[in-house]
Design an enzyme around this catalytic site. Structure first.
Site, PDB file in Angstrom:
ATOM      1  N   CYS A   1       7.382 -13.144  -6.634  1.00 48.82           N
ATOM      2  CA  CYS A   1       6.285 -13.412  -7.572  1.00 48.82           C
ATOM      3  C   CYS A   1       6.718 -14.404  -8.644  1.00 48.82           C
ATOM      4  CB  CYS A   1       5.779 -12.114  -8.193  1.00 48.82           C
ATOM      5  SG  CYS A   1       7.094 -11.159  -8.955  1.00 48.82           S
TER       6      CYS A   1
ATOM      7  N   GLU B   1      -2.317 -17.971  -5.591  1.00 44.64           N
ATOM      8  CA  GLU B   1      -0.937 -17.641  -5.212  1.00 44.64           C
ATOM      9  C   GLU B   1      -0.800 -17.731  -3.690  1.00 44.64           C
ATOM     10  OE1 GLU B   1       0.508 -13.575  -5.594  1.00 44.64           O
ATOM     11  OE2 GLU B   1       2.337 -14.374  -6.499  1.00 44.64           O
TER      12      GLU B   1
ATOM     13  N   GLU C   1       2.658  -5.036 -12.081  1.00 45.08           N
ATOM     14  CA  GLU C   1       3.367  -6.315 -11.972  1.00 45.08           C
ATOM     15  C   GLU C   1       2.738  -7.056 -10.803  1.00 45.08           C
ATOM     16  OE1 GLU C   1       7.499  -5.504 -11.535  1.00 45.08           O
ATOM     17  OE2 GLU C   1       7.620  -4.540 -13.483  1.00 45.08           O
TER      18      GLU C   1
ATOM     19  N   LYS D   1       5.828   5.228  -2.681  1.00 45.99           N
ATOM     20  CA  LYS D   1       5.176   4.691  -1.481  1.00 45.99           C
ATOM     21  C   LYS D   1       5.661   3.256  -1.306  1.00 45.99           C
ATOM     22  CE  LYS D   1       2.130   2.640   0.383  1.00 45.99           C
ATOM     23  NZ  LYS D   1       2.442   1.606   1.403  1.00 45.99           N
TER      24      LYS D   1
ATOM     25  N   GLY E   1       2.679  -5.665  -6.775  1.00 45.02           N
ATOM     26  CA  GLY E   1       2.000  -6.166  -5.584  1.00 45.02           C
ATOM     27  C   GLY E   1       1.028  -7.269  -5.965  1.00 45.02           C
TER      28      GLY E   1
HETATM   29  P1  ADP Z   1       0.358  -8.147  -0.980  1.00 47.32           P
HETATM   30  O1  ADP Z   1       1.445  -8.583  -1.913  1.00 47.32           O
HETATM   31  O2  ADP Z   1       0.564  -8.513   0.433  1.00 47.32           O
HETATM   32  O3  ADP Z   1      -1.028  -8.432  -1.508  1.00 47.32           O
HETATM   33  P2  ADP Z   1      -0.273  -5.458  -1.648  1.00 47.32           P
HETATM   34  O4  ADP Z   1      -0.461  -5.732  -3.082  1.00 47.32           O
HETATM   35  O5  ADP Z   1      -1.486  -5.159  -0.841  1.00 47.32           O
HETATM   36  O6  ADP Z   1       0.537  -6.597  -0.950  1.00 47.32           O
HETATM   37  O7  ADP Z   1       0.763  -4.285  -1.434  1.00 47.32           O
HETATM   38  C1  ADP Z   1       1.695  -3.809  -2.383  1.00 47.32           C
HETATM   39  C2  ADP Z   1       1.824  -2.316  -2.215  1.00 47.32           C
HETATM   40  O8  ADP Z   1       0.564  -1.714  -2.522  1.00 47.32           O
HETATM   41  C3  ADP Z   1       2.155  -1.840  -0.791  1.00 47.32           C
HETATM   42  O9  ADP Z   1       3.028  -0.726  -0.854  1.00 47.32           O
HETATM   43  C4  ADP Z   1       0.804  -1.435  -0.248  1.00 47.32           C
HETATM   44  O10 ADP Z   1       0.881  -0.470   0.777  1.00 47.32           O
HETATM   45  C5  ADP Z   1       0.163  -0.849  -1.487  1.00 47.32           C
HETATM   46  N1  ADP Z   1      -1.316  -0.807  -1.451  1.00 47.32           N
HETATM   47  C6  ADP Z   1      -2.158  -1.640  -0.802  1.00 47.32           C
HETATM   48  N2  ADP Z   1      -3.446  -1.284  -1.001  1.00 47.32           N
HETATM   49  C7  ADP Z   1      -3.414  -0.192  -1.829  1.00 47.32           C
HETATM   50  C8  ADP Z   1      -4.422   0.657  -2.406  1.00 47.32           C
HETATM   51  N3  ADP Z   1      -5.718   0.447  -2.194  1.00 47.32           N
HETATM   52  N4  ADP Z   1      -4.020   1.673  -3.177  1.00 47.32           N
HETATM   53  C9  ADP Z   1      -2.709   1.898  -3.420  1.00 47.32           C
HETATM   54  N5  ADP Z   1      -1.721   1.139  -2.894  1.00 47.32           N
HETATM   55  C10 ADP Z   1      -2.051   0.109  -2.110  1.00 47.32           C
END
Ligand code: ADP
Length: 472
Positions: free
Chosen positions: A274, A376, A242, A167, A220
């Site tokens: 990051c 961050e 990570e 994903k 993320g």
């Molecule tokens: P950011 O770095 O902007 O905080 P995220 O950590 O939200 O980004 O996003 C990193 C990845 O995690 C993206 O592919 C996002 O679609 C996915 N993601 C966001 N929310 C969820 C969730 N609740 N469960 C699984 N994957 C998620």
């Protein structure tokens, strides 16, 4: 407008719902492609396809398939770099040399290790250990280095013999889509590698919760990672996280080349890595002269259309993210920070007039404990702080909830090694930043993550060890 498709069971498919949302070119602010809003029904199809593919994939020459995929990507290198640039806003040259080429290197590197895993499993001892694929691996990747982090996650999972359901970030889906179009030609069995596009809270969360996806690798934000870890615990899944960082760059008074090093650490990819060094700690004897040089160097960075070769600093990934970063700059002012350069949005004339550009921003005069120095920001914003000696540098460097990376600049080798040992950080660079052999482990401590990926650690993560003992 171009429609992105899911890749499921070797076919490019529209989402079952038929629903799409727009993705935006951050350098123009204009929507340019439609992304499938996938849901549980698409996931179910991918899981079924992966289950069917598993027995075949485990037996195949996976290294050859990964090398073929890398070859196909390399043939289309220029297309991938351009697509990544438009999707993400990073200058084209860096998209090519880093995002794309390092992505290809990930495939080749883990293809090499795939051969070794096979050998592990074939020992003929009375008591031996098998390293076996776990089954279906879920990988969730972010928007900041779209192709690089996507390949970084799925290549070891596939090399280890798992089928993968990936994903990518909904904000930068294009190069993952382009790559998924190549997997049949590369010789992957249908279902070995599926890519589902859509929202994190919907298709991402469904992947995390699915009972037939026992291993998850995520890169993320920390808050999202904590939610994912909690959800995955309900099924005792194996999880690698990570997450974020608030990384120090520590410059001692005998350092050489630290201005350019600290500059790259602070502003590479518009500060959206990051590993970026967002807190610049400078020994007090050189603080004023270093500051002058650093600010001048930050002002010399060429901001512009990321598609132009002379551009060094492109767009921030989205409007929402730009507003978040600008909000932090306002907060820094309220917390008593002095903005030495940058401090706001920049208009780039021409094609990119509506783009999401933020000037490289340097702030001083903040306390170590304030939010600007603790949270961050993930943008082109760096704070400057003086320190007296090693002890104070360590106290400042370690004084956040994060522990991903640190860089130390000094000509004194013994001091560099003392610092490396004392820093609470998964990665330490001495007189450099963001250099990494793909064979070395990668990951953070504290709120920056759980587990290590990279090299063999990634294969270990994506396999289960089984001890087999025979009574002679
Ligand atoms: P950011 O770095 O902007 O905080 P995220 O950590 O939200 O980004 O996003 C990193 C990845 O995690 C993206 O592919 C996002 O679609 C996915 N993601 C966001 N929310 C969820 C969730 N609740 N469960 C699984 N994957 C998620």
């Amino acid at each position: 407008m171009q429609k992105i498709l899911n890749c499921i069971g070797g076919e490019m498919k529209a989402p079952v719902s038929g629903d799409y949302f727009e993705t935006v070119d951050p350098s123009t602010g204009k929507a340019y492609a439609l992304v499938p809003d996938s849901d549980e029904r698409d996931l179910e199809l991918a899981v079924k396809a992966a289950q069917a593919a598993l027995p075949l994939w485990k037996k195949l020459d996976r290294a050859a398939a990964l090398h073929r995929l890398a070859d196909l990507m390399e043939e289309r290198r220029a297309d991938f770099a351009r697509a990544e640039c438009i999707d993400n806003g990073r200058p084209l040259a860096a998209c090519d040399s880093i995002n794309v080429m390092r992505g290809i290197a990930n495939l080749r590197f883990f293809a090499g290790l795939a051969l070794e895993t096979e050998k592990f499993g074939n020992s003929g001892l009375e008591s031996y250990t098998l390293h076996q694929p776990i089954g279906i691996a879920g990988v969730i990747s972010p928007w900041n280095l779209p192709l690089l982090l996507f390949t970084w996650k799925f290549a070891p999972a596939l090399a280890a013999g798992n089928c993968v359901i990936a994903k990518p970030s909904e904000i930068t889906p294009m190069t993952a889509f382009m790559l998924s179009e190549l997997v049949n030609e590369a010789g992957f069995p249908a279902g070995a590698f599926s890519v589902l596009h859509g929202k994190g809270a919907k298709i991402g969360a469904a992947l995390v919760a699915h009972p037939d996806v026992p291993v998850l690798s995520f890169t993320g934000g920390t808050a999202t990672g904590i939610g994912l870890y909690t959800a995955a615990a309900q099924r005792l899944k194996k999880v690698s996280l990570e997450l974020g960082g608030k990384n120090p760059t520590i410059v001692f008074d005998d350092a050489k080349g630290a201005v350019q090093g600290a500059l790259a650490a602070a502003f590479s990819n518009q500060g959206q890595i990051c590993l970026c060094g967002s807190r610049l700690l400078v020994q007090q004897g050189i603080y004023e002269s270093f500051k002058k040089e650093f600010v001048a160097a930050a002002e010399a960075i060429k901001i512009g259309d990321p598609l132009l070769p002379e551009t060094q600093h492109g767009a921030t990934v989205s409007k929402e993210h730009m507003e978040k970063v600008l909000g932090y700059i306002d907060l820094a002012r309220k917390e008593g920070g002095r903005v030495l350069t940058g401090g706001g949005r920049v208009t780039v004339e021409g094609r990119c007039k509506e783009g999401y550009f933020i000037a490289p921003t340097v702030i001083e005069g903040l306390s170590a404990a304030c939010r600007t120095n603790q949270e961050e920001i993930f943008g082109p914003v760096v704070t400057l702080m003086p320190f007296k000696d090693e002890d104070e540098a360590i106290a400042l460097a370690n004084g956040t909830q994060y522990g991903l990376a640190a860089s130390v600049w000094t000509e004194d080798r013994a001091r560099a090694d003392r610092m490396a040992a004392r820093l609470e950080s998964g990665i330490v660079w001495l007189n450099c930043w963001n250099m990494r052999d793909l064979a070395t482990p990668f990951g953070g401590v504290k709120q920056s993550g759980v587990g290590r990926e990279g090299g063999r650690r990634a294969l270990e993560f994506f396999t289960e060890e089984k001890t087999v003992t025979r009574v002679a």
